[in-house]
Design a protein around this motif. Structure first.
Motif, PDB file in Angstrom:
ATOM      1  N   UNK A   1       0.821  -1.206   0.000  1.00 45.50           N
ATOM      2  CA  UNK A   1       0.000   0.000   0.000  1.00 45.50           C
ATOM      3  C   UNK A   1       0.859   1.262   0.000  1.00 45.50           C
ATOM      4  N   UNK A   2       2.051   1.157   0.585  1.00 41.08           N
ATOM      5  CA  UNK A   2       2.925   2.315   0.694  1.00 41.08           C
ATOM      6  C   UNK A   2       3.607   2.636  -0.629  1.00 41.08           C
ATOM      7  N   UNK A   3       3.920   1.598  -1.410  1.00 38.78           N
ATOM      8  CA  UNK A   3       4.699   1.813  -2.630  1.00 38.78           C
ATOM      9  C   UNK A   3       3.986   1.315  -3.889  1.00 38.78           C
ATOM     10  N   UNK A   4       2.718   1.090  -3.827  1.00 36.18           N
ATOM     11  CA  UNK A   4       2.005   0.576  -4.999  1.00 36.18           C
ATOM     12  C   UNK A   4       2.046   1.621  -6.126  1.00 36.18           C
ATOM     13  N   UNK A   5       2.507   1.195  -7.296  1.00 31.98           N
ATOM     14  CA  UNK A   5       2.596   2.114  -8.434  1.00 31.98           C
ATOM     15  C   UNK A   5       2.093   1.468  -9.720  1.00 31.98           C
ATOM     16  N   UNK A   6       1.406   0.346  -9.567  1.00 28.99           N
ATOM     17  CA  UNK A   6       0.865  -0.361 -10.729  1.00 28.99           C
ATOM     18  C   UNK A   6      -0.648  -0.432 -10.599  1.00 28.99           C
ATOM     19  N   UNK A   7      -1.347  -0.466 -11.721  1.00 30.93           N
ATOM     20  CA  UNK A   7      -2.804  -0.595 -11.659  1.00 30.93           C
ATOM     21  C   UNK A   7      -3.208  -1.901 -11.001  1.00 30.93           C
ATOM     22  N   UNK A   8      -4.215  -1.830 -10.139  1.00 29.32           N
ATOM     23  CA  UNK A   8      -4.649  -3.018  -9.412  1.00 29.32           C
ATOM     24  C   UNK A   8      -5.556  -3.844 -10.315  1.00 29.32           C
ATOM     25  N   UNK A   9      -4.933  -4.733 -11.066  1.00 29.20           N
ATOM     26  CA  UNK A   9      -5.667  -5.626 -11.955  1.00 29.20           C
ATOM     27  C   UNK A   9      -5.707  -7.024 -11.343  1.00 29.20           C
ATOM     28  N   UNK A  10      -6.483  -7.891 -11.960  1.00 28.79           N
ATOM     29  CA  UNK A  10      -6.563  -9.269 -11.482  1.00 28.79           C
ATOM     30  C   UNK A  10      -5.204  -9.948 -11.563  1.00 28.79           C
TER      31      UNK A  10
ATOM     32  N   UNK B   1      -2.258  -8.412 -11.327  1.00 27.41           N
ATOM     33  CA  UNK B   1      -1.445  -7.833 -10.262  1.00 27.41           C
ATOM     34  C   UNK B   1      -1.749  -8.518  -8.930  1.00 27.41           C
ATOM     35  N   UNK B   2      -3.037  -8.707  -8.637  1.00 22.72           N
ATOM     36  CA  UNK B   2      -3.433  -9.356  -7.387  1.00 22.72           C
ATOM     37  C   UNK B   2      -2.927 -10.799  -7.356  1.00 22.72           C
ATOM     38  N   UNK B   3      -3.026 -11.495  -8.487  1.00 24.12           N
ATOM     39  CA  UNK B   3      -2.543 -12.876  -8.574  1.00 24.12           C
ATOM     40  C   UNK B   3      -1.041 -12.943  -8.292  1.00 24.12           C
TER      41      UNK B   3
ATOM     42  N   UNK C   1       0.767 -10.843  -6.568  1.00 26.51           N
ATOM     43  CA  UNK C   1       1.038 -10.527  -5.168  1.00 26.51           C
ATOM     44  C   UNK C   1       0.700 -11.702  -4.260  1.00 26.51           C
ATOM     45  N   UNK C   2      -0.376 -12.402  -4.563  1.00 23.76           N
ATOM     46  CA  UNK C   2      -0.759 -13.576  -3.765  1.00 23.76           C
ATOM     47  C   UNK C   2       0.306 -14.661  -3.875  1.00 23.76           C
ATOM     48  N   UNK C   3       0.784 -14.909  -5.100  1.00 28.33           N
ATOM     49  CA  UNK C   3       1.825 -15.918  -5.307  1.00 28.33           C
ATOM     50  C   UNK C   3       3.104 -15.519  -4.578  1.00 28.33           C
ATOM     51  N   UNK C   4       3.457 -14.248  -4.643  1.00 26.80           N
ATOM     52  CA  UNK C   4       4.658 -13.767  -3.955  1.00 26.80           C
ATOM     53  C   UNK C   4       4.516 -13.915  -2.446  1.00 26.80           C
ATOM     54  N   UNK C   5       3.335 -13.574  -1.927  1.00 28.72           N
ATOM     55  CA  UNK C   5       3.110 -13.715  -0.483  1.00 28.72           C
ATOM     56  C   UNK C   5       3.198 -15.177  -0.057  1.00 28.72           C
ATOM     57  N   UNK C   6       2.641 -16.074  -0.857  1.00 35.11           N
ATOM     58  CA  UNK C   6       2.729 -17.502  -0.533  1.00 35.11           C
ATOM     59  C   UNK C   6       4.185 -17.965  -0.535  1.00 35.11           C
ATOM     60  N   UNK C   7       4.975 -17.435  -1.488  1.00 32.18           N
ATOM     61  CA  UNK C   7       6.399 -17.754  -1.509  1.00 32.18           C
ATOM     62  C   UNK C   7       7.088 -17.272  -0.242  1.00 32.18           C
ATOM     63  N   UNK C   8       6.690 -16.103   0.236  1.00 36.69           N
ATOM     64  CA  UNK C   8       7.242 -15.552   1.478  1.00 36.69           C
ATOM     65  C   UNK C   8       6.867 -16.421   2.669  1.00 36.69           C
ATOM     66  N   UNK C   9       5.595 -16.801   2.741  1.00 38.24           N
ATOM     67  CA  UNK C   9       5.154 -17.603   3.894  1.00 38.24           C
ATOM     68  C   UNK C   9       5.765 -18.999   3.860  1.00 38.24           C
ATOM     69  N   UNK C  10       5.896 -19.576   2.676  1.00 36.51           N
ATOM     70  CA  UNK C  10       6.550 -20.877   2.570  1.00 36.51           C
ATOM     71  C   UNK C  10       8.016 -20.773   2.994  1.00 36.51           C
ATOM     72  N   UNK C  11       8.638 -19.607   2.756  1.00 33.71           N
ATOM     73  CA  UNK C  11      10.010 -19.384   3.217  1.00 33.71           C
ATOM     74  C   UNK C  11      10.080 -19.503   4.737  1.00 33.71           C
ATOM     75  N   UNK C  12       9.068 -18.953   5.402  1.00 30.41           N
ATOM     76  CA  UNK C  12       9.019 -19.022   6.862  1.00 30.41           C
ATOM     77  C   UNK C  12       8.841 -20.459   7.325  1.00 30.41           C
ATOM     78  N   UNK C  13       8.018 -21.221   6.615  1.00 32.91           N
ATOM     79  CA  UNK C  13       7.825 -22.628   6.960  1.00 32.91           C
ATOM     80  C   UNK C  13       9.115 -23.426   6.745  1.00 32.91           C
TER      81      UNK C  13
END
Length: 313
Positions: free
Chosen positions: A30-39, A41-43, A45-57
Motif C-alpha cells: 500500500x505504501x509503494x504501490x505504483x501499478x494498476x490493481x488488476x486481477x 497484479x493481485x494474482x 502478489x498472492x503468489x509472492x506472499x505464498x512464496x514468502x510464507x513458505x520461506x518461513x515454513x
C-alpha cells in the motif's frame, strides 16, 4: 507472559505469524504501490506472499529438524516481527524468491550432518543458490556456504568439492538452452544487476536507524552466547550452527554492496539472525529480562506499523 505464548510449538503460532507477515506485506504494498490493481497484479502478489510464507515454513523446518533452535516457534515469530519492523525488506518480489531458494539450499546443506546422499545434497544446494542468483545476482555469495560446510565437516573427498561447481554449470547450460529457445540468443536469459553500491545514505531515516540499531544490538549481544554454545553442541550439529553464523555475515555483506538500496536486501539477514537471537532468548534465566527483550522486539514493529499506516493514509 509474552514469551510463554511462544515457548512451545503450537498451531496458533503459525496463524499469528501468518497474520503478522500479511500485515507487513500489505503495508509495503500500500505504501509503494505504483501499478494498476488488476486481477493479474493481485494474482502476482498472492503468489509472492505464498512464496514468502513458505520461506518461513522452510525456516521453521530447518531450525526444528536440525536442532538449531529449541523446540518452539520463536524463530518464525521473530522473523515475522522483523518483517513488521522493516517492511521495506519485502519491497522486491525477486529478493523474496531469491531468499526462498537460499533457504532451500541451506536446508540441504545443514542436513549433511546425516551423511546420507551427500553428493545429491551438494548438487541441489549449488543449483538452488544458482537459481536464487538468477532472481538477485548477489545471492551467489551464499555459494561460499558450500565450501565452508565441507570444511566444517572436515570433508576431504575431492568429489564433494567438485560437485557444487557441476551443479552451477548444469544450471548455466540449462539457462543458455532456455535463452536460445525463448530469446534466440545465448545469454539473454541472464538479466542480472552485478553492480556494487556502497552509498548507505538512503538508510539515514528514523525507521532504518532504529531498525538497524535493534538488529545490531540484539544480534551482537546474542552472537556472543551463540558462538559459546557451539562448543557444547555435538560434533554433528556444530557445522550447521557455524553455517548459520556464516550466513549472517554474508547477508550483511550483501546489504552493504547491494546496488539497489531499498531495504529489500535485509530479508537475507533475518533467517540467520532470528536463529541466533532465538537461541539466546531461550538461554536467559531471568524471566523479566526475557520479557523485556521480547517486548522490545514486539512493541517496536507495532509502533512502526502505526506510523506506516498513518503515512499511507
Amino acid at each position: 507472559m509474552i514469551t510463554s505464548i511462544f515457548s512451545k510449538s503450537k498451531p496458533i503460532n503459525f496463524l499469528i505469524v501468518f497474520v503478522i507477515t500479511a500485515l507487513a506485506f500489505l503495508t509495503i504494498k500500500f505504501k509503494h504501490i505504483d501499478a494498476p490493481v488488476s486481477s493479474m497484479f493481485i494474482f502476482e502478489q498472492v503468489i509472492t506472499f505464498l512464496g514468502l510464507y513458505f520461506s518461513i515454513l522452510v525456516l521453521n523446518f530447518i531450525a526444528s529438524k536440525n536442532d538449531l533452535t529449541p523446540k518452539s516457534n520463536l524463530e518464525i515469530v521473530l522473523f515475522s516481527f522483523f518483517l513488521l519492523l522493516l517492511p521495506e525488506s519485502l519491497f522486491s518480489a525477486k529478493v523474496i524468491w531469491a531468499n526462498f531458494f537460499i533457504l532451500l539450499a541451506v536446508r540441504r546443506l545443514v542436513s549433511l550432518r546425516t551423511k546420507k546422499r551427500v553428493k545429491a545434497k551438494l548438487f541441489d544446494a549449488a543449483m538452488l543458490i544458482g537459481i536464487a542468483a538468477l532472481f538477485y545476482f548477489w545471492a551467489i555469495l551464499f555459494f561460499l556456504l558450500i565450501p565452508l560446510i565441507l570444511l566444517f565437516h572436515s570433508d576431504d573427498n575431492i568429489k564433494h568439492w567438485v560437485i557444487p561447481f557441476v551443479g552451477l554449470m548444469t544450471l548455466f547450460i540449462l539457462c543458455v538452452g532456455a535463452s536460445i529457445v525463448m530469446h534466440d540468443g545465448y545469454f539473454r536469459f541472464f538479466k542480472v544487476n552485478h553492480a556494487i553500491c556502497l552509498d548507505l545514505s538512503v538508510y539515514n531515516t528514523l525507521q532504518y536507524i532504529v531498525s538497524t540499531a535493534i538488529m545490531l544490538v540484539f544480534g551482537l549481544w546474542s552472537s556472543f552466547s551463540y558462538v559459546s554454545s557451539i562448543k557444547m553442541k555435538t560434533s554433528g550439529l556444530r557445522p550447521g550452527f557455524k553455517v548459520v553464523f556464516a550466513g549472517m555475515f554474508i547477508a550483511v555483506v550483501i546489504i552493504l554492496i547491494s546496488p539497489n538500496k531499498n531495504g529489500s536486501d535485509f530479508l537475507f539477514l533475518f533467517a540467520p539472525l532470528v536463529i541466533v537471537i532465538a537461541n539466546y532468548i531461550e538461554l536467559i534465566k531471568q524471566k523479566w529480562i526475557k520479557e523485556v527483550f521480547f517486548s522490545v522486539l514486539l512493541i517496536t514493529p507495532i509502533v512502526f506499523l502505526v506510523l506506516n499506516f498513518l503515512s499511507v493514509s
